[in-house]
Motif scaffolding. Structure first.
Motif, mmCIF file in Angstrom:
data_model
loop_
_atom_site.group_PDB
_atom_site.id
_atom_site.type_symbol
_atom_site.label_atom_id
_atom_site.label_comp_id
_atom_site.label_asym_id
_atom_site.label_seq_id
_atom_site.Cartn_x
_atom_site.Cartn_y
_atom_site.Cartn_z
ATOM 1 N N ARG A 242 0.824 -1.213 0.000
ATOM 2 C CA ARG A 242 0.000 0.000 0.000
ATOM 3 C C ARG A 242 0.854 1.257 0.000
ATOM 4 O O ARG A 242 0.473 2.281 -0.580
ATOM 5 N N ASP A 243 2.012 1.199 0.652
ATOM 6 C CA ASP A 243 2.907 2.360 0.629
ATOM 7 C C ASP A 243 3.379 2.639 -0.797
ATOM 8 O O ASP A 243 3.410 3.800 -1.224
ATOM 9 N N TYR A 245 1.812 1.755 -3.518
ATOM 10 C CA TYR A 245 0.608 2.212 -4.221
ATOM 11 C C TYR A 245 0.382 3.708 -3.998
ATOM 12 O O TYR A 245 0.088 4.454 -4.950
ATOM 13 N N ARG A 246 0.530 4.167 -2.771
ATOM 14 C CA ARG A 246 0.311 5.586 -2.478
ATOM 15 C C ARG A 246 1.296 6.475 -3.220
ATOM 16 O O ARG A 246 0.977 7.624 -3.544
ATOM 17 N N ARG A 247 2.492 5.956 -3.493
ATOM 18 C CA ARG A 247 3.513 6.777 -4.144
ATOM 19 C C ARG A 247 3.353 6.851 -5.657
ATOM 20 O O ARG A 247 4.051 7.618 -6.320
ATOM 21 N N LYS A 252 -4.334 4.249 -10.836
ATOM 22 C CA LYS A 252 -3.879 3.069 -10.104
ATOM 23 C C LYS A 252 -5.065 2.375 -9.444
ATOM 24 O O LYS A 252 -6.145 2.962 -9.271
ATOM 25 N N THR A 311 -9.740 -1.013 -4.475
ATOM 26 C CA THR A 311 -9.649 0.431 -4.470
ATOM 27 C C THR A 311 -9.302 0.864 -5.884
ATOM 28 O O THR A 311 -8.232 0.520 -6.398
ATOM 29 N N ARG A 313 -8.697 3.725 -8.575
ATOM 30 C CA ARG A 313 -8.428 5.103 -8.951
ATOM 31 C C ARG A 313 -7.817 5.164 -10.347
ATOM 32 O O ARG A 313 -6.925 5.955 -10.640
#
Length: 315
Positions: A242-243, A245-247, A252, A311, A313
């Motif tokens: 997830r880290d 993914y956030r970057r 995404k 999720t 996006r």
């Protein structure tokens, strides 16, 4: 599908990688289906082996699964059947999927996925990395930092084969439509391909039970990324996935497989496999064929209350 539990510490060994595919001069061919749609048929699957780096310090055998001529055989488990060794390629041009295995693994251990993608209209090329594959003569998990370079070597070789008169792949590869997929350490390898300077021909990526290169950044031409991760993964934690993914600064999605570990959901018959197969196939159809139908179908194919959560996006 075997992995080394010590892979959880591999992140400290990875270095940022910036690679570029500049200098490639290849015509932009059309894919195997009209623009905006993926093939609406299931192909027989062929398989061949390429031997890159023979006689060098970095031998790189590559297994390639591809759409083949003839009728698909199929199996009771829903797979495409036994691949046909060195079979003629089906008519048309097909996008390329570069697949990267994890530590102590091999390309053929991922055939349940790779052959299904080939039967859906993709050429899937999977190198056996010299120092992280199963039974490597000199195993070195730190060599992961060099694997994105190996992956680009495979891609360049395929672009050359597309123009080699007499080669079975000549005229059959949509070399400007490429995706990268990887599991575990291969997921880190895949993330490393999307560093600043990456080729615009790299249209999308899928990270299975992996994460991003620590300290590195995603950059270059926007390319949608899909992460798939078991929330009970004790090798590469879902938090690391997830880290990463956030970057990602581009479109995404993150598919969480409930109660699953490091790769069970990649095995037919196991919890989460149908959703993982549907989501990854639709993602590839969308990013590499521009198929809007596949984009619309992706959330439904990935959905299974209590089994998966998406999720989305992707835009």
């Amino acid at each position: 599908m075997r992995v080394n539990p010590k892979v959880s510490g591999l992140f400290v060994l990875l270095l940022p990688i910036a690679l570029t595919a500049s200098g490639w001069v290849v015509a932009a061919p059309a894919p195997a289906a009209p623009p905006g749609s993926a093939p609406d048929r299931t192909y027989a699957v062929g398989v061949r082996t390429l031997d890159l780096g023979r006689g060098t310090t970095r031998p790189l055998p590559v297994t390639v699964w591809y759409p083949a001529r003839g009728e698909p055989t199929g199996t009771a488990a829903g797979g495409p059947g036994t691949p046909l060794r060195d079979a003629p390629v089906a008519a048309g041009r097909f996008p390329i999927v570069l697949f990267s295995h994890g530590l102590h693994s091999l390309p053929e251990l991922h055939a349940p996925l790779t052959t299904r993608w080939a039967s859906a209209g993709f050429v899937v090329a999977a190198p056996a990395y010299p120092h992280t594959k199963r039974a490597a003569r000199r195993f070195d998990r730190g060599d992961i930092r060099r694997q994105p370079g190996d992956a680009w070597r495979v891609i360049r070789h395929l672009t050359e084969l597309d123009e080699v008169s007499g080669d079975r792949f000549a005229g059959h590869l949509a070399v400007t439509r490429i995706a990268a997929v990887g599991h575990s350490a291969g997921g880190y390898t895949t993330a490393g391909l999307f560093a600043p300077g990456h080729s615009e021909w790299l249209r999308g990526g899928i990270v299975l039970g992996g994460a991003g290169m620590p300290g590195s950044s995603f950059g270059g031409p926007p390319a949608p990324l899909l992460f798939v991760h078991g929330d009970a993964d004790r090798v590469v934690s879902v938090a690391r996935g997830r880290d990463a993914y956030r970057r990602v600064p581009w479109p995404k999605a993150f598919l969480t497989v409930r109660g699953q570990g490091h790769g069970e959901y990649l095995i037919p018959g196991r919890r989460g496999f149908p959703q993982t197969l549907a989501a990854t196939t639709d993602f590839l159809r969308w990013t590499l064929y521009g198929d809007a139908r596949a984009r619309r179908a992706l959330p439904a194919g990935a959905a299974a209350p209590g089994i998966t959560a998406l999720t989305d996006r992707l835009g």
